[in-house]
Design a protein around this motif. Sequence first.
Motif, PDB file in Angstrom:
ATOM      1  N   PHE A  26       0.839  -1.207   0.000  1.00  9.32           N
ATOM      2  CA  PHE A  26       0.000   0.000   0.000  1.00  9.32           C
ATOM      3  C   PHE A  26       0.871   1.253   0.000  1.00  9.32           C
ATOM      4  CE2 PHE A  26      -2.039   3.317   2.596  1.00  9.32           C
ATOM      5  CZ  PHE A  26      -3.192   3.547   1.864  1.00  9.32           C
ATOM      6  N   ILE A  27       1.855   1.285   0.885  1.00  6.80           N
ATOM      7  CA  ILE A  27       2.722   2.461   1.001  1.00  6.80           C
ATOM      8  C   ILE A  27       3.597   2.605  -0.243  1.00  6.80           C
ATOM      9  CG2 ILE A  27       4.622   3.486   2.319  1.00  6.80           C
ATOM     10  CD1 ILE A  27       3.365   2.185   4.824  1.00  6.80           C
ATOM     11  N   ASN A  28       4.208   1.500  -0.672  1.00  4.17           N
ATOM     12  CA  ASN A  28       5.110   1.551  -1.822  1.00  4.17           C
ATOM     13  C   ASN A  28       4.383   1.958  -3.096  1.00  4.17           C
ATOM     14  OD1 ASN A  28       7.690   1.262  -3.043  1.00  4.17           O
ATOM     15  ND2 ASN A  28       7.024  -0.693  -3.883  1.00  4.17           N
ATOM     16  N   SER A  29       3.135   1.553  -3.240  1.00  5.98           N
ATOM     17  CA  SER A  29       2.390   1.928  -4.440  1.00  5.98           C
ATOM     18  C   SER A  29       2.111   3.427  -4.489  1.00  5.98           C
ATOM     19  CB  SER A  29       1.084   1.147  -4.512  1.00  5.98           C
ATOM     20  OG  SER A  29       0.193   1.558  -3.494  1.00  5.98           O
ATOM     21  N   ARG A  30       2.165   4.090  -3.359  1.00  7.10           N
ATOM     22  CA  ARG A  30       1.901   5.523  -3.330  1.00  7.10           C
ATOM     23  C   ARG A  30       3.156   6.391  -3.403  1.00  7.10           C
ATOM     24  NH1 ARG A  30      -2.066   2.737  -2.293  1.00  7.10           N
ATOM     25  NH2 ARG A  30      -4.190   3.458  -2.188  1.00  7.10           N
ATOM     26  N   ILE A  31       4.265   5.894  -2.838  1.00  6.32           N
ATOM     27  CA  ILE A  31       5.476   6.729  -2.836  1.00  6.32           C
ATOM     28  C   ILE A  31       6.541   6.230  -3.804  1.00  6.32           C
ATOM     29  CG2 ILE A  31       5.068   7.519  -0.486  1.00  6.32           C
ATOM     30  CD1 ILE A  31       7.330   5.688   0.429  1.00  6.32           C
ATOM     31  N   ASN A  32       6.419   4.992  -4.276  1.00  6.74           N
ATOM     32  CA  ASN A  32       7.311   4.425  -5.291  1.00  6.74           C
ATOM     33  C   ASN A  32       8.781   4.473  -4.870  1.00  6.74           C
ATOM     34  OD1 ASN A  32       7.660   3.056  -7.659  1.00  6.74           O
ATOM     35  ND2 ASN A  32       7.879   4.907  -8.896  1.00  6.74           N
ATOM     36  N   ASN A  33       9.040   4.147  -3.614  1.00 13.48           N
ATOM     37  CA  ASN A  33      10.408   4.069  -3.101  1.00 13.48           C
ATOM     38  C   ASN A  33      10.407   2.986  -2.027  1.00 13.48           C
ATOM     39  OD1 ASN A  33      12.818   4.409  -1.686  1.00 13.48           O
ATOM     40  ND2 ASN A  33      12.846   6.620  -2.022  1.00 13.48           N
ATOM     41  N   ILE A  34      10.965   1.826  -2.349  1.00 13.99           N
ATOM     42  CA  ILE A  34      10.837   0.675  -1.464  1.00 13.99           C
ATOM     43  C   ILE A  34      11.557   0.885  -0.129  1.00 13.99           C
ATOM     44  CG2 ILE A  34      12.777  -0.595  -2.462  1.00 13.99           C
ATOM     45  CD1 ILE A  34       9.487  -2.108  -1.174  1.00 13.99           C
ATOM     46  N   CYS A  35      12.688   1.557  -0.131  1.00 11.15           N
ATOM     47  CA  CYS A  35      13.421   1.783   1.129  1.00 11.15           C
ATOM     48  C   CYS A  35      12.599   2.648   2.080  1.00 11.15           C
ATOM     49  CB  CYS A  35      14.773   2.423   0.862  1.00 11.15           C
ATOM     50  SG  CYS A  35      15.902   1.357  -0.039  1.00 11.15           S
ATOM     51  N   ASP A  36      12.077   3.752   1.570  1.00 14.28           N
ATOM     52  CA  ASP A  36      11.255   4.619   2.408  1.00 14.28           C
ATOM     53  C   ASP A  36       9.942   3.935   2.778  1.00 14.28           C
ATOM     54  OD1 ASP A  36      13.150   6.617   2.446  1.00 14.28           O
ATOM     55  OD2 ASP A  36      12.230   7.755   0.811  1.00 14.28           O
ATOM     56  N   ALA A  37       9.415   3.106   1.872  1.00 15.29           N
ATOM     57  CA  ALA A  37       8.174   2.383   2.169  1.00 15.29           C
ATOM     58  C   ALA A  37       8.387   1.403   3.319  1.00 15.29           C
ATOM     59  CB  ALA A  37       7.685   1.648   0.929  1.00 15.29           C
ATOM     60  N   GLU A  38       9.535   0.737   3.351  1.00 15.94           N
ATOM     61  CA  GLU A  38       9.831  -0.177   4.457  1.00 15.94           C
ATOM     62  C   GLU A  38       9.923   0.581   5.776  1.00 15.94           C
ATOM     63  OE1 GLU A  38      13.350  -2.099   3.072  1.00 15.94           O
ATOM     64  OE2 GLU A  38      12.233  -3.598   1.915  1.00 15.94           O
ATOM     65  N   ASN A  39      10.567   1.743   5.741  1.00 18.08           N
ATOM     66  CA  ASN A  39      10.665   2.549   6.960  1.00 18.08           C
ATOM     67  C   ASN A  39       9.282   3.002   7.439  1.00 18.08           C
ATOM     68  OD1 ASN A  39      13.453   2.372   7.122  1.00 18.08           O
ATOM     69  ND2 ASN A  39      13.764   4.223   5.906  1.00 18.08           N
ATOM     70  N   LEU A  40       8.455   3.454   6.508  1.00 17.88           N
ATOM     71  CA  LEU A  40       7.118   3.897   6.886  1.00 17.88           C
ATOM     72  C   LEU A  40       6.266   2.734   7.377  1.00 17.88           C
ATOM     73  CD1 LEU A  40       6.345   6.485   4.065  1.00 17.88           C
ATOM     74  CD2 LEU A  40       6.895   6.951   6.447  1.00 17.88           C
ATOM     75  N   ALA A  41       6.436   1.564   6.768  1.00 14.58           N
ATOM     76  CA  ALA A  41       5.679   0.392   7.228  1.00 14.58           C
ATOM     77  C   ALA A  41       6.072   0.039   8.661  1.00 14.58           C
ATOM     78  CB  ALA A  41       5.920  -0.790   6.299  1.00 14.58           C
ATOM     79  N   GLN A  42       7.339   0.144   8.978  1.00 18.31           N
ATOM     80  CA  GLN A  42       7.765  -0.109  10.364  1.00 18.31           C
ATOM     81  C   GLN A  42       7.188   0.951  11.301  1.00 18.31           C
ATOM     82  OE1 GLN A  42       9.279  -2.748  11.652  1.00 18.31           O
ATOM     83  NE2 GLN A  42       9.226  -3.632   9.603  1.00 18.31           N
ATOM     84  N   ASP A  43       7.121   2.190  10.826  1.00 18.94           N
ATOM     85  CA  ASP A  43       6.533   3.259  11.640  1.00 18.94           C
ATOM     86  C   ASP A  43       5.061   2.996  11.947  1.00 18.94           C
ATOM     87  OD1 ASP A  43       8.909   4.618  11.750  1.00 18.94           O
ATOM     88  OD2 ASP A  43       8.382   6.080  10.197  1.00 18.94           O
ATOM     89  N   VAL A  44       4.361   2.348  11.012  1.00 25.57           N
ATOM     90  CA  VAL A  44       2.959   1.982  11.266  1.00 25.57           C
ATOM     91  C   VAL A  44       2.887   1.095  12.495  1.00 25.57           C
ATOM     92  CG1 VAL A  44       1.003   0.651  10.391  1.00 25.57           C
ATOM     93  CG2 VAL A  44       2.188   2.233   8.881  1.00 25.57           C
ATOM     94  N   TRP A  45       3.746   0.091  12.562  1.00 29.43           N
ATOM     95  CA  TRP A  45       3.690  -0.855  13.677  1.00 29.43           C
ATOM     96  C   TRP A  45       4.159  -0.212  14.979  1.00 29.43           C
ATOM     97  CZ3 TRP A  45       0.596  -4.542  12.624  1.00 29.43           C
ATOM     98  CH2 TRP A  45       0.413  -4.905  11.290  1.00 29.43           C
ATOM     99  N   VAL A  46       5.104   0.701  14.883  1.00 24.52           N
ATOM    100  CA  VAL A  46       5.529   1.417  16.094  1.00 24.52           C
ATOM    101  C   VAL A  46       4.374   2.244  16.643  1.00 24.52           C
ATOM    102  CG1 VAL A  46       7.037   3.263  16.938  1.00 24.52           C
ATOM    103  CG2 VAL A  46       7.976   1.459  15.498  1.00 24.52           C
TER     104      VAL A  46
END
Length: 128
Positions: A26-46
Amino acid sequence: MKNNACRNDSLIAASYCDNFQRILHFINSRINNICDAENLAQDVWVRVLTCGRELTSETMVSFLFTIARNLVYDYIRRSCVISGTNEEISFELASQSVLSPESEVSAADIAYHEQKRIECLPAQRRII
């Protein structure tokens, strides 16, 4: 209180296993940057782990996607501000490097006449 925390932890753990890849996609499809998407996905869980309220399995998925959406909006806002600032700096540098001697003379002349007009104004208006 401790029972709620244990219940939340087990619910969050189960949701992590079931939904992490969906959130990441979901995140990667919107920002098109896998590294930042992984960081944001971890922030969701935090954020979910630190939310402090009781969570239910019925609302967990929508809660996760709401957090992810808000983090994406914040990321895009930051990116736009940074790119806008960079464009403004580039424009300023480009316009400064193109100044010719004639335009410098014209600018000095305009500044001189502007100062003369300001001196003609009453004292209170000059301050403004």
